[in-house]
Design a protein around this motif. Structure first.
Motif, mmCIF file in Angstrom:
data_model
loop_
_atom_site.group_PDB
_atom_site.id
_atom_site.type_symbol
_atom_site.label_atom_id
_atom_site.label_comp_id
_atom_site.label_asym_id
_atom_site.label_seq_id
_atom_site.Cartn_x
_atom_site.Cartn_y
_atom_site.Cartn_z
ATOM 1 N N ILE A 319 0.632 -1.063 -0.119
ATOM 2 C CA ILE A 319 -0.062 0.123 -0.052
ATOM 3 C C ILE A 319 0.962 1.233 -0.056
ATOM 4 O O ILE A 319 1.719 1.427 1.013
ATOM 5 C CB ILE A 319 -1.026 0.050 1.198
ATOM 6 C CG1 ILE A 319 -1.592 -1.381 1.340
ATOM 7 C CG2 ILE A 319 -1.906 1.191 1.215
ATOM 8 C CD1 ILE A 319 -2.932 -1.397 0.781
ATOM 9 N N ASN A 320 0.669 2.112 -0.981
ATOM 10 C CA ASN A 320 1.561 3.303 -1.033
ATOM 11 C C ASN A 320 0.581 4.322 -0.496
ATOM 12 O O ASN A 320 -0.216 5.095 -1.145
ATOM 13 C CB ASN A 320 1.778 3.647 -2.533
ATOM 14 C CG ASN A 320 2.800 2.636 -3.151
ATOM 15 O OD1 ASN A 320 4.021 3.036 -3.071
ATOM 16 N ND2 ASN A 320 2.238 1.654 -3.874
ATOM 17 N N TYR A 321 0.677 4.386 1.007
ATOM 18 C CA TYR A 321 -0.189 5.392 1.462
ATOM 19 C C TYR A 321 0.112 6.965 1.199
ATOM 20 O O TYR A 321 -0.668 7.597 1.156
ATOM 21 C CB TYR A 321 0.128 4.932 3.241
ATOM 22 C CG TYR A 321 -0.679 5.688 4.011
ATOM 23 C CD1 TYR A 321 -1.999 4.966 4.414
ATOM 24 C CD2 TYR A 321 -0.756 6.753 4.851
ATOM 25 C CE1 TYR A 321 -2.876 5.425 5.374
ATOM 26 C CE2 TYR A 321 -1.687 7.340 5.700
ATOM 27 C CZ TYR A 321 -2.676 6.581 5.915
ATOM 28 O OH TYR A 321 -3.485 7.196 6.917
ATOM 29 N N ASP A 322 1.585 7.042 1.184
ATOM 30 C CA ASP A 322 2.141 8.273 0.742
ATOM 31 C C ASP A 322 2.858 7.859 -0.530
ATOM 32 O O ASP A 322 3.459 6.917 -0.480
ATOM 33 C CB ASP A 322 2.967 8.775 1.552
ATOM 34 C CG ASP A 322 2.566 9.315 3.000
ATOM 35 O OD1 ASP A 322 1.296 9.679 3.093
ATOM 36 O OD2 ASP A 322 3.563 9.434 4.065
ATOM 37 N N ILE A 323 2.422 8.711 -1.722
ATOM 38 C CA ILE A 323 3.035 8.730 -2.875
ATOM 39 C C ILE A 323 4.552 8.738 -2.853
ATOM 40 O O ILE A 323 5.089 9.601 -2.026
ATOM 41 C CB ILE A 323 2.447 9.629 -3.729
ATOM 42 C CG1 ILE A 323 2.152 8.962 -5.376
ATOM 43 C CG2 ILE A 323 2.974 11.063 -3.785
ATOM 44 C CD1 ILE A 323 1.447 9.716 -6.434
ATOM 45 N N PRO A 324 5.286 7.828 -3.706
ATOM 46 C CA PRO A 324 6.740 7.871 -3.676
ATOM 47 C C PRO A 324 7.141 8.981 -4.315
ATOM 48 O O PRO A 324 6.687 9.755 -4.948
ATOM 49 C CB PRO A 324 7.185 6.789 -4.263
ATOM 50 C CG PRO A 324 6.044 6.267 -5.078
ATOM 51 C CD PRO A 324 4.917 6.771 -4.379
ATOM 52 N N TYR A 325 8.530 9.404 -4.061
ATOM 53 C CA TYR A 325 9.246 10.609 -4.778
ATOM 54 C C TYR A 325 9.370 10.390 -6.303
ATOM 55 O O TYR A 325 9.536 11.279 -6.769
ATOM 56 C CB TYR A 325 10.464 10.841 -4.282
ATOM 57 C CG TYR A 325 10.988 11.064 -2.573
ATOM 58 C CD1 TYR A 325 10.202 11.989 -2.340
ATOM 59 C CD2 TYR A 325 11.650 10.113 -2.140
ATOM 60 C CE1 TYR A 325 10.287 12.060 -0.968
ATOM 61 C CE2 TYR A 325 11.732 10.197 -0.745
ATOM 62 C CZ TYR A 325 11.074 11.271 -0.314
ATOM 63 O OH TYR A 325 11.214 11.338 1.255
#
Ligand code: ADP
Ligand code: MG
Length: 605
Positions: A319-325
């Motif tokens: 789960i990408n709760y915060d989007i990656p850089y």
């Protein structure tokens, strides 16, 4: 792959900045930061290309702050941004990183905010000014902004400024700043015109480009949920509850702090979960991974670095709760699932402003990522009922129930209660901690239609003049809103709600002042009764705005807390989005009861 420094201290940044970074929980520099910070620290010009969400703000903010002379009160750094939202956001970021620099002042200036406030701010003195081109030109012409001491200028989101027709303004401003200044230009793309501006105004710029990685990840199903209406934590628990083939998950967040906060909240909701971050000792990290492998844990909340290379075949979900850089980080993340020939699922949470990153990820993984709707209240209830029935049947088939039959018979005989009623009461007791009927309060409905994309307020010279006239002509008036700091509301949410649901154009929304229990917002004075009525009913965080014209006595008994974008309150408010709501009565009390067994968050296979 390039070898990047993996700590901020490797750059030789001042201790005050390192302390602030530790407070905000940044673990390692993102790629654009790793490359740009040393160049900017040396005072060189820079041309940086990287997508949205890759951490460009800190890439220029940190070296600018490192080189600041706090004793000098005239602006030393000017940052130009295309929209007022961005100006505010960038100013807030500066404030956050400069948290430990005594006397530091950053001032955002943008159209739509009262000139008086800005003039006062400029008079008071600011080390750094962040502004939209139109308003900056305005102040330069009035000489209220003096750039004699300017050492550096940053053009943020240059392609966006070009697209919005500001490029002439930007060039005009560049021509009115000292020649020996340092110049940094950041852009998500590098169209020819931006290159031309760069060649003309930058001196032997170093070029940094963070490339999107390209790979294929065929055994992994990718989906995304568009973040809106419902808090991310609630969305996560719904998704976890409704996934059919769930075994174990890694949930990615951006900071160490967030790993701990989110792990705690999930634990309170009954999950076997732990945080995994770079602050933990190697031994502790290994233990967490071991527990994930052997089923002692089902969920690990991790930062990119801490989760790098983890190989646990039972991880069914990322789960990408915060989007990656960057897309590369995304590919690394989702590679934690779909291992050892199994299939895996990756779910990405995407806020409206992150849509571009989503598209970049699609290109990099050569797959379309399908949107999902959250499981509804009814979906979840159906599932719970089905599981409940199944568990009853399993107990009937597997357990010896003589003792319990006896208890039930006693009830039936002594109190003459029909068996069906007894069974219903027992079912009620058994579902208490994990109700079969879900309340709207705990499981609000997702908005049916995605709200219109939040449009950043665009401004051009004409609009600025028009707005200035509106202020002086009294065409704008102040309105009262029944939501304030206490409710955790953020100015940009108010702007978003008024613009998206109230149909008020972003550019006719003036200043917003937050008080504890209410807020004051500047809107057109001549709002039609119908519009007023509609605005009154708009909700933020499920609370009606109750908007009405402002009367002076409203203010009398409260000290105003004018929203100063530098006040750092954005951070606290952001944290709110992660769901600080108490998990109403859903915590497990630790005792092993039937209810607790039943409420095991997932079936183990
Ligand atoms: P961009 O300008 O490239 O779109 P931002 O500077 O707005 O990106 O950063 C996006 C998000 O990433 C922000 O929430 C910021 O706080 C966070 N962030 C930036 N750098 C780091 C880091 N090194 N570690 C963790 N989070 C970071
Ligand atoms: Mg940015």
């Amino acid at each position: 792959m390039t070898q990047y420094p993996d700590t901020f201290s490797a750059f030789g940044l001042p201790a005050a900045l390192l302390t602030a970074l530790a407070e905000v929980g940044y673990e390692t520099p993102s790629p654009i930061q790793a490359e740009c910070i040393p160049i900017l620290l040396e005072g060189k010009d820079l041309l940086g290309e990287a997508q949205t969400g890759t951490g460009k703000t800190a890439a220029f903010a940190l070296p600018m702050l490192a080189r600041l002379d706090l004793a000098q009160r005239q602006p030393q750094v000017l940052v130009l941004t295309p929209t007022r939202e961005l100006a505010i956001q960038v100013a807030e970021a500066f404030q956050k990183y400069a948290h430990c620099l005594p006397g530091f002042h950053v001032l955002p200036i943008y159209g739509g905010q009262s000139m008086v406030v800005q003039l006062r701010g400029l008079q008071r003195g600011a080390h750094i000014v962040v502004g939209t081109p139109g308003r900056v030109m305005d102040h330069l012409e009035r000489k209220s902004l003096q750039l004699g001491q300017l050492r550096a200028i940053v053009l943020d989101e240059a392609d966006e400024m070009l697209r919005m027709g500001f490029i002439d303004d930007v060039e005009w401003i560049l021509e009115h700043t000292p020649n020996e200044r340092q110049t940094a230009l950041f852009s998500a793309t590098m169209p020819e015109q931006i290159r031309r501006v760069a060649h003309r105004y930058l001196r032997a710029p170093r070029e940094v480009k963070i490339r999107a990685a390209t790979t294929t990840v065929s055994s992994i199903t990718q989906r995304y949920w568009s973040v809106r209406g419902i808090d991310k934590l609630d969305a996560l628990t719904r998704i976890l509850e409704a996934e059919n083939d769930f075994d174990a998950a890694i949930v990615f967040v951006r900071t160490k702090l967030a790993t701990e906060e989110l792990a705690q909240k999930l634990e309170a909701r009954g999950y076997a979960v732990a945080a995994l971050n770079g602050d933990m000792t190697q031994g502790l990290r290994e233990r967490v991974i071991e527990q994930l492998k052997n089923g002692g844990l089902d969920i690990v909340v991790a930062t990119d670095v801490a989760a790098r290379g983890i190989d646990v075949p039972r991880i069914s979900h990322v789960i990408n709760y915060d989007i990656p850089y960057d897309t590369e980080a995304y590919v690394h993340r989702i590679g934690r699932t779909g291992r050892a020939g199994r299939s895996g699922t990756a779910i990405l949470f995407v806020a409206p402003r992150e849509i571009r990153m989503l598209r970049a990820i699609e290109r990099a993984t050569r797959q379309t990522i399908e949107p999902i709707r959250l499981p509804t209240r009814a979906d979840l209830a159906d599932r719970r009922i089905a599981q409940f029935k199944q568990q009853v049947q399993e107990v009937l088939a597997e357990e010896s129930l003589d003792f319990f039959r006896n208890v039930v018979e006693q009830l039936e005989d002594a109190d003459e209660i029909p068996l069906q009623d007894i069974a219903a009461a027992l079912a009620f007791l058994a579902q208490r901690e994990r109700p079969l009927q879900l309340s709207v309060d705990d499981y609000p409905d997702e908005p049916a239609h995605p709200p219109a994309r939040e449009k950043p307020a665009r401004e051009n010279r004409g609009e600025i003049l028009e707005r200035r006239r509106a202020f002086s002509d009294g065409k704008l008036a102040r309105y009262w809103i029944g939501l304030g700091r206490q409710h955790g509301v953020m100015p940009k949410e108010i702007v978003g709600a008024l613009a998206n649901e109230g149909g008020i154009e972003g550019r006719s929304i003036g200043q917003i002042n937050l008080f504890d229990r209410f807020s004051i917002v500047e809107l057109p004075a001549n709002l039609a009764a119908g519009t007023l009525d509609q605005l009154k009913r708009i909700k933020i965080r499920q609370q009606a705005l109750g908007l009405r014209p402002f009367v002076e006595k409203d203010e009398a008994h409260q000290t105003p807390r004018t929203r100063r974008p530098g006040s750092g309150q954005g951070e606290a408010a952001t944290r709110k989005e992660y769901g600080d709501r108490p998990a109403q009565g859903r915590e497990f009390k630790g005792k092993k009861t039937f209810a607790k067994t039943f409420s095991e968050p997932k079936k183990r296979r």
